[in-house]
Scaffold this motif. Structure first.
Motif, short mmCIF file in Angstrom:
data_model
loop_
_atom_site.label_atom_id
_atom_site.label_comp_id
_atom_site.label_asym_id
_atom_site.label_seq_id
_atom_site.Cartn_x
_atom_site.Cartn_y
_atom_site.Cartn_z
N VAL A 5 0.85 -1.19 0.00
CA VAL A 5 0.00 0.00 0.00
C VAL A 5 0.88 1.24 0.00
O VAL A 5 1.73 1.41 0.88
CB VAL A 5 -0.94 0.01 1.22
N ILE A 6 0.73 2.08 -1.00
CA ILE A 6 1.52 3.29 -1.12
C ILE A 6 0.71 4.45 -0.56
O ILE A 6 -0.40 4.73 -1.04
CB ILE A 6 1.90 3.57 -2.59
N PRO A 7 1.20 5.15 0.47
CA PRO A 7 0.42 6.26 1.05
C PRO A 7 0.34 7.44 0.09
O PRO A 7 1.17 7.60 -0.81
CB PRO A 7 1.23 6.62 2.31
N LEU A 8 -0.69 8.25 0.29
CA LEU A 8 -0.88 9.43 -0.53
C LEU A 8 0.21 10.45 -0.25
O LEU A 8 0.55 10.71 0.90
CB LEU A 8 -2.26 10.05 -0.23
N ARG A 9 0.77 10.99 -1.31
CA ARG A 9 1.85 11.97 -1.17
C ARG A 9 1.27 13.36 -0.93
O ARG A 9 0.22 13.71 -1.46
CB ARG A 9 2.73 11.97 -2.42
N HIS A 10 2.00 14.15 -0.14
CA HIS A 10 1.61 15.53 0.14
C HIS A 10 2.80 16.43 -0.15
O HIS A 10 3.56 16.80 0.76
CB HIS A 10 1.17 15.68 1.60
N PRO A 11 3.01 16.82 -1.38
CA PRO A 11 4.20 17.64 -1.71
C PRO A 11 4.18 19.00 -1.03
O PRO A 11 5.22 19.52 -0.63
CB PRO A 11 4.14 17.76 -3.23
N GLY A 12 3.01 19.60 -0.87
CA GLY A 12 2.94 20.90 -0.21
C GLY A 12 3.41 20.84 1.23
O GLY A 12 4.09 21.74 1.72
N ARG A 13 3.06 19.74 1.90
CA ARG A 13 3.48 19.57 3.28
C ARG A 13 5.00 19.44 3.38
O ARG A 13 5.64 20.01 4.26
CB ARG A 13 2.79 18.35 3.87
N GLY A 69 6.60 22.90 2.68
CA GLY A 69 6.47 23.77 3.84
C GLY A 69 7.40 23.37 4.97
O GLY A 69 8.02 24.23 5.63
N SER A 70 7.55 22.05 5.20
CA SER A 70 8.46 21.58 6.24
C SER A 70 9.90 21.93 5.90
O SER A 70 10.68 22.34 6.79
CB SER A 70 8.31 20.07 6.42
N ALA A 108 10.47 25.64 6.50
CA ALA A 108 10.54 25.93 7.94
C ALA A 108 11.87 25.48 8.52
O ALA A 108 12.48 26.19 9.34
CB ALA A 108 9.38 25.25 8.66
N LEU A 109 12.37 24.32 8.11
CA LEU A 109 13.66 23.84 8.62
C LEU A 109 14.81 24.73 8.17
O LEU A 109 15.75 24.98 8.94
CB LEU A 109 13.89 22.40 8.17
N VAL A 110 14.75 25.20 6.92
CA VAL A 110 15.81 26.09 6.44
C VAL A 110 15.82 27.40 7.23
O VAL A 110 16.87 27.90 7.65
CB VAL A 110 15.63 26.36 4.93
N LEU A 111 14.63 27.97 7.46
CA LEU A 111 14.56 29.21 8.24
C LEU A 111 15.04 29.00 9.67
O LEU A 111 15.74 29.86 10.24
CB LEU A 111 13.12 29.75 8.23
N LEU A 112 14.67 27.86 10.26
CA LEU A 112 15.12 27.57 11.62
C LEU A 112 16.64 27.40 11.67
O LEU A 112 17.30 27.89 12.59
CB LEU A 112 14.43 26.31 12.13
N ALA A 113 17.20 26.72 10.67
CA ALA A 113 18.65 26.54 10.63
C ALA A 113 19.36 27.89 10.48
O ALA A 113 20.39 28.13 11.12
CB ALA A 113 19.02 25.60 9.49
N GLN A 114 18.81 28.78 9.65
CA GLN A 114 19.41 30.10 9.50
C GLN A 114 19.36 30.89 10.81
O GLN A 114 20.32 31.58 11.17
CB GLN A 114 18.70 30.87 8.38
N LEU A 115 18.22 30.79 11.51
CA LEU A 115 18.10 31.50 12.79
C LEU A 115 19.11 30.98 13.80
O LEU A 115 19.80 31.77 14.46
CB LEU A 115 16.67 31.33 13.33
N LEU A 116 19.23 29.65 13.92
CA LEU A 116 20.18 29.09 14.87
C LEU A 116 21.62 29.41 14.47
O LEU A 116 22.46 29.69 15.34
CB LEU A 116 19.99 27.57 14.96
#
Length: 338
Positions: free
Chosen positions: A41-49, A52-53, A56-64
């Motif tokens: 069973v192949i789960p449904l893909r969510h490219p937008g999610r 967005g993740s 968010a990780l890139v911005l968090l890494a830049q902040l740190l």
């Protein structure tokens, strides 16, 4: 003619209505179940999610990265000041004032809430005026007014109302900076806590009051053992927000000459102007730690009082971690089996 147009079907097979050219076995359900179990069973893909993740990780890494590499923050001086005795003493004052004010404010809020719900019009009016007044006046004004209270009343007395005083004492000797801070914060906190407690009491189903009254229980026992424990489920989240605000409001006691955490940081920043940024970071981190500790206590208190209202209690962070690790191990085993 119509029979001759049908395809030849071997004995012991059945034709699917939607696909007449694909025969299946008579024991089709079990065979289909086996084939479905063998398929992945192949789960449904969510490219937008995922996008967005990633953002968010890139911005968090830049902040740190900016926090770690910017020399303006002076992390060496931050480490030097973080556990200095003068800062720890200021933190102790903050904890002391917060603890006293939280207890007195909640006690006053309960009394004011009961007065608002009382059948006495005098108590209802006095409670409403108190709440209206202290929610209208800024906290800094209340603190400054109490700090200069001795200019209005140099002595206080206890005795016969509108008559002679039997015991007199000087207000200036009793009202130290800590007492002024605790009284001011407690008076302000009680006004907000009263509305939180009143909302919690009103959230209790009326049938609970009627059932307790039908059992012939005293009103004091009804409130203490039946009504108030149920009201706490609605009171705790809102009051913890007030408590977190109280922790941060203690920074205002600096204006009544009480050196709490923020006052100590301000004082040290004036003495060492070059360390003002690391000192502010020290205060910020300590306030974050204090509010985080309050939030952790809130979770377990809410979990305790949710017994009887929920079928299953919400899992603790440790239980969630164990469940997540178990699910991850199970997924790895399934992937390896395929």
């Amino acid at each position: 003619m119509s029979e001759s147009l049908l395809p030849a079907v071997p004995p012991g097979t059945a034709v699917h209505p939607s696909k007449p050219d694909q025969p299946t076995s008579v024991d089709g359900p079990s065979a289909a179940t086996a084939r479905a179990g063998a398929q992945r069973v192949i789960p449904l893909r969510h490219p937008g999610r995922w996008i967005g993740s990633a953002v968010a990780l890139v911005l968090l890494a830049q902040l740190l990265h900016g926090l770690a590499t910017n020399p303006f923050y002076q992390w060496g001086r931050f480490q030097y000041w973080f556990l200095r005795p003068v800062v720890v003493d200021g933190l102790g004052v903050t904890l002391e004032v917060t603890a006293y004010s939280a207890v007195l404010g909640l006690a006053g809020g309960i009394l004011l809430a009961l007065a608002r719900l009382s059948r006495s019009p005098v108590l209802r009016a006095i409670s409403w005026v108190y709440i209206w007044l202290f929610r209208s006046v800024p906290l800094i004004v209340v603190l400054l007014f109490l700090f200069n209270f001795s200019a209005l009343y140099r002595t206080l007395s206890l005795g016969v109302p509108f008559g002679p005083g039997l015991l007199q004492f000087s207000e200036a000797k009793l009202a130290s900076a800590t007492v002024v801070a605790v009284i001011g914060l407690s008076l302000n906190e009680a006004a907000y806590a009263a509305e939180v407690v009143r909302a919690g009491l009103l959230s209790v189903d009326q049938g609970q009051h009627e059932a307790a009254a039908a059992l012939g229980l005293p009103r004091r026992y009804q409130f203490a053992r039946i009504v108030f424990p149920q009201a706490l489920r609605a009171v705790i989240p809102s009051y913890v927000n007030q408590l977190i605000g109280l922790v941060k409001s203690t920074s205002l006691v600096f204006y009544v000459s009480l050196l709490d955490l923020f006052g100590t940081v301000q004082n040290m920043g004036s003495t060492y102007p070059g360390d003002i940024v690391p000192l502010l970071l020290v205060a910020t981190v300590w306030y974050v730690l204090l509010t985080s500790a309050v939030s952790i206590v809130q979770f377990y208190v809410e979990r305790y009082y949710s017994r009887g209202a929920l079928r299953t209690l919400p899992p603790t962070p440790l239980q969630r971690l164990r469940a997540g690790l178990s699910a991850l191990r199970a997924r790895i085993r399934r992937e390896a089996a395929l």
